[in-house]
Design a protein around this motif. Sequence first.
Motif, short mmCIF file in Angstrom:
data_model
loop_
_atom_site.label_atom_id
_atom_site.label_comp_id
_atom_site.label_asym_id
_atom_site.label_seq_id
_atom_site.Cartn_x
_atom_site.Cartn_y
_atom_site.Cartn_z
N HIS A 188 -29.67 10.04 -2.47
CA HIS A 188 -29.05 11.51 -3.13
C HIS A 188 -27.95 11.71 -1.91
O HIS A 188 -28.23 11.45 -0.93
CB HIS A 188 -30.15 12.57 -3.29
CG HIS A 188 -30.76 12.95 -2.38
ND1 HIS A 188 -30.41 13.66 -1.35
CD2 HIS A 188 -32.03 12.34 -1.69
CE1 HIS A 188 -31.43 13.92 -0.21
NE2 HIS A 188 -32.13 13.11 -0.42
N ASP A 189 -27.05 12.90 -2.86
CA ASP A 189 -26.30 13.57 -1.66
C ASP A 189 -26.09 14.79 -2.17
O ASP A 189 -26.84 15.27 -3.33
CB ASP A 189 -24.93 12.56 -1.62
CG ASP A 189 -24.34 12.42 -2.82
OD1 ASP A 189 -24.59 13.22 -4.00
OD2 ASP A 189 -23.41 11.52 -2.76
N ALA A 190 -25.30 15.76 -1.88
CA ALA A 190 -25.20 17.09 -2.19
C ALA A 190 -24.79 17.10 -3.76
O ALA A 190 -25.21 17.98 -4.33
CB ALA A 190 -24.06 17.81 -1.24
N ARG A 191 -23.68 16.26 -4.04
CA ARG A 191 -23.42 16.20 -5.54
C ARG A 191 -24.20 15.80 -6.63
O ARG A 191 -24.56 16.34 -7.68
CB ARG A 191 -22.11 15.11 -5.63
CG ARG A 191 -21.44 15.12 -6.96
CD ARG A 191 -20.14 14.36 -6.94
NE ARG A 191 -20.63 12.97 -6.73
CZ ARG A 191 -20.58 11.93 -7.73
NH1 ARG A 191 -20.03 12.24 -8.92
NH2 ARG A 191 -21.05 10.91 -7.53
N ASP A 243 -36.36 20.32 0.62
CA ASP A 243 -35.43 21.16 -0.42
C ASP A 243 -36.13 21.00 -1.87
O ASP A 243 -36.80 19.84 -1.94
CB ASP A 243 -34.04 20.73 -0.11
CG ASP A 243 -33.20 21.15 -1.07
OD1 ASP A 243 -33.36 20.81 -2.36
OD2 ASP A 243 -31.96 21.58 -0.65
N ASP A 285 -36.21 12.44 3.97
CA ASP A 285 -35.14 13.62 3.86
C ASP A 285 -35.55 14.92 4.02
O ASP A 285 -36.58 15.21 4.88
CB ASP A 285 -34.56 13.46 2.27
CG ASP A 285 -34.34 12.31 1.90
OD1 ASP A 285 -33.14 11.72 2.49
OD2 ASP A 285 -34.74 11.28 1.41
N ARG A 286 -34.65 15.70 3.41
CA ARG A 286 -34.91 17.33 3.91
C ARG A 286 -35.86 18.04 3.02
O ARG A 286 -36.57 17.31 1.92
CB ARG A 286 -33.58 17.90 3.30
CG ARG A 286 -32.74 16.89 2.48
CD ARG A 286 -31.26 17.45 1.90
NE ARG A 286 -31.48 18.65 1.47
CZ ARG A 286 -30.24 19.61 1.88
NH1 ARG A 286 -29.60 19.16 2.73
NH2 ARG A 286 -30.53 20.71 1.10
N ARG A 339 -27.64 16.07 -5.92
CA ARG A 339 -28.70 17.08 -6.10
C ARG A 339 -28.30 18.40 -6.87
O ARG A 339 -29.03 18.67 -7.86
CB ARG A 339 -29.08 17.59 -4.81
CG ARG A 339 -29.76 16.81 -3.70
CD ARG A 339 -30.49 17.54 -2.23
NE ARG A 339 -29.24 17.93 -1.78
CZ ARG A 339 -28.55 17.19 -0.85
NH1 ARG A 339 -28.92 15.99 -0.56
NH2 ARG A 339 -27.83 17.90 0.12
N ALA A 340 -26.86 18.58 -6.83
CA ALA A 340 -26.51 19.65 -7.82
C ALA A 340 -26.37 19.11 -9.09
O ALA A 340 -26.64 20.06 -9.96
CB ALA A 340 -25.07 19.89 -7.23
N ARG A 381 -29.82 19.60 -10.65
CA ARG A 381 -30.34 20.93 -10.72
C ARG A 381 -29.34 21.61 -12.02
O ARG A 381 -30.08 22.05 -12.63
CB ARG A 381 -29.85 21.86 -9.44
CG ARG A 381 -30.23 23.22 -9.47
CD ARG A 381 -29.39 24.20 -8.46
NE ARG A 381 -29.73 23.43 -7.05
CZ ARG A 381 -30.66 24.19 -6.47
NH1 ARG A 381 -31.30 25.18 -6.84
NH2 ARG A 381 -30.82 23.84 -5.04
N THR A 411 -25.78 8.18 -6.16
CA THR A 411 -24.47 8.55 -5.27
C THR A 411 -23.35 7.79 -5.61
O THR A 411 -22.17 8.02 -5.17
CB THR A 411 -24.91 8.37 -3.81
OG1 THR A 411 -25.28 7.11 -3.24
CG2 THR A 411 -26.26 9.32 -3.32
#
Length: 269
Positions: free
Chosen positions: A180-183, A204, A201-202, A185-186, A189, A144
């Motif tokens: 981790h954060d959204a960036r 996902d 965490d979530r 994780r993206a 992926r 992150t």
Amino acid sequence: MRRPSALVLMYHGVDRVGAVRDPHAMFVTPEAFRAQVEHVLESGFVPITVQDYLAGLDGVPLPQKAVLITFDDGYLGVGEHAAPVLASFGVPSVLYVPAGLLGGWSEWLEPRHRHRLMSDADLRAVHGQGMAVGVHGLDHTDLTTLSDAELRRQTVDTREVLESVVGDDVRSFAFPYGSHDARVRAAVRAAGYRAAFAVHDREDDFAIRRVDVNAFDTMRTFRLKLRPLYPSVRSASERFPAARRLAHDLLGRAVRDQHDGGTVTVRTR
Ligand SMILES: [Zn+2]
């Protein structure tokens, strides 16, 4: 998409290290590890490969009581002590390594708390014994904190390095520190991985929850951690102090002991 119901265990080291050199309680002894694997099998759990787990994310049914055993960091003792035990029982597992530090040390820890990591040859040896391999970043930096270019290096380039070392596809990732954060994780992926493992965490595909097993565990706490309810009770108790009483009632000392034990269950190392 329906999530596979497999239990995912997270180990770090398996070795005789002692608390002075392991203040984060990452190392379970070889004896405890063997007893835990035996207990998992005697309890009717069905160990699956990471490929099975990933297929499960795509809707392929998994066995009842499926369990995936994961290791982070690639400590030498995992090859020396855990891999032979798992191989003797025919139990598959997956090992997440910082590909840029193979053959070196866990440099992200304080110098006096560092441990040796497997080399390329060690990795090929455990891979031949049934341990799949995945990426744990390049040098265990918290992803992150990185620029996009550096994030790409730690995900895309690292995967290529590791695939050439073991001669196999690498399709899963584990975040250093579970961070981790959204960036991030993206980016994982986009780098072509099918899934990424976190800690709590979530739920996902790119932040899959794992149950940590550490030096504080007794057979009693280990058994509690195998219960289906454990992860949700644990995360509730960490997020909402009021839920700790409930967690304590349900799980006994395991949860309280971990709170007293400090950071180990909050962030993986
Ligand atoms: Zn790690």
